[in-house]
Enzyme design. Structure first.
Site, PDB file in Angstrom:
ATOM      1  N   ALA A  32       0.870  -1.184   0.000  1.00 41.87           N
ATOM      2  CA  ALA A  32       0.000   0.000   0.000  1.00 41.87           C
ATOM      3  C   ALA A  32       0.906   1.233   0.000  1.00 41.87           C
ATOM      4  CB  ALA A  32      -0.965   0.005   1.189  1.00 41.87           C
ATOM      5  N   LEU A  33       1.782   1.238  -0.985  1.00 41.81           N
ATOM      6  CA  LEU A  33       2.894   2.191  -0.982  1.00 41.81           C
ATOM      7  C   LEU A  33       2.431   3.635  -1.156  1.00 41.81           C
ATOM      8  CD1 LEU A  33       5.474   0.208  -3.166  1.00 41.81           C
ATOM      9  CD2 LEU A  33       5.186   0.194  -0.676  1.00 41.81           C
ATOM     10  N   HIS A  37       7.287   5.514   1.481  1.00 39.90           N
ATOM     11  CA  HIS A  37       8.000   4.303   1.056  1.00 39.90           C
ATOM     12  C   HIS A  37       8.904   4.612  -0.141  1.00 39.90           C
ATOM     13  CE1 HIS A  37       4.126   2.412   2.660  1.00 39.90           C
ATOM     14  NE2 HIS A  37       5.040   1.859   3.408  1.00 39.90           N
ATOM     15  N   ASP A 152       8.447   5.196  12.119  1.00 41.74           N
ATOM     16  CA  ASP A 152       8.295   4.115  13.099  1.00 41.74           C
ATOM     17  C   ASP A 152       9.588   4.091  13.916  1.00 41.74           C
ATOM     18  OD1 ASP A 152       5.710   2.777  12.073  1.00 41.74           O
ATOM     19  OD2 ASP A 152       6.924   3.021  10.281  1.00 41.74           O
ATOM     20  N   SER A 187       1.021   7.456   5.876  1.00 35.64           N
ATOM     21  CA  SER A 187       0.902   6.101   6.416  1.00 35.64           C
ATOM     22  C   SER A 187      -0.088   5.336   5.545  1.00 35.64           C
ATOM     23  CB  SER A 187       0.379   6.172   7.850  1.00 35.64           C
ATOM     24  OG  SER A 187      -0.124   4.906   8.238  1.00 35.64           O
ATOM     25  N   SER A 188       0.173   4.051   5.345  1.00 31.51           N
ATOM     26  CA  SER A 188      -0.776   3.234   4.575  1.00 31.51           C
ATOM     27  C   SER A 188      -2.145   3.267   5.231  1.00 31.51           C
ATOM     28  CB  SER A 188      -0.280   1.787   4.494  1.00 31.51           C
ATOM     29  OG  SER A 188       1.007   1.757   3.923  1.00 31.51           O
ATOM     30  N   ARG A 189      -2.165   3.370   6.560  1.00 27.46           N
ATOM     31  CA  ARG A 189      -3.449   3.369   7.279  1.00 27.46           C
ATOM     32  C   ARG A 189      -4.264   4.635   7.004  1.00 27.46           C
ATOM     33  NH1 ARG A 189      -0.148   0.515  10.979  1.00 27.46           N
ATOM     34  NH2 ARG A 189      -1.069  -1.485  11.607  1.00 27.46           N
TER      35      ARG A 189
HETATM   36  P1  AMP Z   1       5.280  -0.230   6.380  1.00 25.15           P
HETATM   37  O1  AMP Z   1       4.875  -0.630   5.008  1.00 25.15           O
HETATM   38  O2  AMP Z   1       4.287   0.628   7.074  1.00 25.15           O
HETATM   39  O3  AMP Z   1       5.765  -1.383   7.215  1.00 25.15           O
HETATM   40  O4  AMP Z   1       6.537   0.713   6.186  1.00 25.15           O
HETATM   41  C1  AMP Z   1       7.682   0.268   5.491  1.00 25.15           C
HETATM   42  C2  AMP Z   1       8.806   1.215   5.782  1.00 25.15           C
HETATM   43  O5  AMP Z   1       8.437   2.525   5.334  1.00 25.15           O
HETATM   44  C3  AMP Z   1       9.096   1.337   7.281  1.00 25.15           C
HETATM   45  O6  AMP Z   1      10.494   1.415   7.464  1.00 25.15           O
HETATM   46  C4  AMP Z   1       8.413   2.618   7.648  1.00 25.15           C
HETATM   47  O7  AMP Z   1       8.972   3.255   8.764  1.00 25.15           O
HETATM   48  C5  AMP Z   1       8.611   3.437   6.392  1.00 25.15           C
HETATM   49  N1  AMP Z   1       7.639   4.522   6.323  1.00 25.15           N
HETATM   50  C6  AMP Z   1       6.292   4.427   6.494  1.00 25.15           C
HETATM   51  N2  AMP Z   1       5.721   5.645   6.424  1.00 25.15           N
HETATM   52  C7  AMP Z   1       6.720   6.536   6.211  1.00 25.15           C
HETATM   53  C8  AMP Z   1       6.780   7.946   6.052  1.00 25.15           C
HETATM   54  N3  AMP Z   1       5.689   8.703   6.106  1.00 25.15           N
HETATM   55  N4  AMP Z   1       7.986   8.516   5.851  1.00 25.15           N
HETATM   56  C9  AMP Z   1       9.106   7.745   5.797  1.00 25.15           C
HETATM   57  N5  AMP Z   1       9.125   6.420   5.932  1.00 25.15           N
HETATM   58  C10 AMP Z   1       7.953   5.809   6.139  1.00 25.15           C
END
Ligand code: AMP
Length: 280
Positions: A32-33, A37, A152, A187-189
């Site tokens: 859900a990029l 990401h 995170d 955020s994906s959420r």
């Molecule tokens: P996730 O898909 O949520 O597990 O995130 C994958 C990676 O992307 C993790 O290292 C997250 O910390 C990073 N990430 C998620 N949201 C952001 C953001 N807004 N800015 C920078 N990195 C992010």
């Protein structure tokens, strides 16, 4: 851009790119990029010869089955977005290859300081699942560097501390948080929030910023009270809000330590759980 849908395909692609003799950067994600990401991918592509991005919604890090079920998934769109980057390989791991039936489900590792606070406290088992999947993904990809978002922050610290126990020459790189124009951390959420909820969720970054503005003007306690009021007033349900030492996430009671600080926060907007932090 090559696509690997098994460990065998990943190794074939890495071999075809002569990865053994190159510097490999790795960006693990749950898909859900969004631009956050893609920023990690861009940093990796700029700093390494080969960049691998994995997409896997890891069940063992979800303490709440509903959150896992509702986690947004869109592999076709993710592939489209990654095609516009310099990523070399997109890796969709197979569940049974990350969690082989003949192996203990979770890696035997703990971090007494980090597993029991904030995300670890409110999401029991979360970091055990994160460390397990990340170390197994490292084992599959064998990267030289791996990229994690400071969004995170606790996860970044956990991985940075855990990695040397499993991999000797693997550098963990933290990348700053990408925000929308109003300051909301991507955020994906966020995809699950309605328009008015997206506006109310801004209270999180506003509260974090208020801490920075109050440094040394009020007590830490009073600054935290004011910050939590901002979030409560917007109708979010706060799980935690604290100001900590950036190195170990120990709460601070007074300003003025030599180390940097980080304000950390988790709150529910409706049934969507959001986290954010600010390093200062
Ligand atoms: P996730 O898909 O949520 O597990 O995130 C994958 C990676 O992307 C993790 O290292 C997250 O910390 C990073 N990430 C998620 N949201 C952001 C953001 N807004 N800015 C920078 N990195 C992010």
């Amino acid at each position: 851009m090559l696509i690997a849908r098994s460990l065998k395909e990943l190794h074939q692609h890495l071999n075809s790119l002569n990865a053994q003799n190159k510097i490999v950067g790795f960006v693990p994600t749950m898909g859900a990029l969004h631009s956050g990401h893609l920023h990690l991918v861009a940093q990796s592509a700029a700093q390494n010869d080969i960049t691998v991005c994995s997409i896997f919604v890891n069940p063992t890090q979800f303490n709440n089955a509903n959150d896992f079920d509702k986690y947004p998934r869109n592999n076709a769109k993710d592939i489209e977005l990654l095609e516009q980057t310099n990523v070399s390989i997109v890796y969709f791991p197979v569940y049974d290859e990350l969690y082989p039936k003949n192996q203990p489900k979770l890696i035997d590792y703990t971090d007494a300081g980090l597993f029991g606070v904030f995300e670890g406290l409110f999401r029991p088992g979360h970091f055990q699942g994160v460390v397990t999947v990340v170390m197994r993904l490292f084992n599959h990809v064998q990267p030289n560097r791996a990229y994690f978002g400071l969004k995170d922050y606790q996860q970044y610290l956990v991985i940075k501390r855990a990695t040397p126990s499993f991999f000797k020459n693997l550098e963990i790189v933290g990348i700053e948080t990408v925000r929308n124009q109003n300051g909301l951390a991507l955020s994906s959420r966020n995809k699950r929030l309605k328009q008015n909820e997206l506006t109310l969720a801004l209270s999180i970054s506003q509260a974090l910023n208020s801490i920075k503005q109050n440094v040394k003007h009020t007590s830490v306690e009073f600054a935290k009270q004011k910050a939590t009021q901002i979030i409560n007033a917007a109708g979010l349900k706060l799980e935690y809000f604290d100001v900590c030492d950036v190195n170990d996430l120990k709460s601070i009671e007074e300003w003025g330590s030599e180390n940097k600080n980080v304000a950390v926060c988790a709150a529910f907007m409706g049934d969507v759980r959001l986290i954010d932090n600010l390093i200062f």
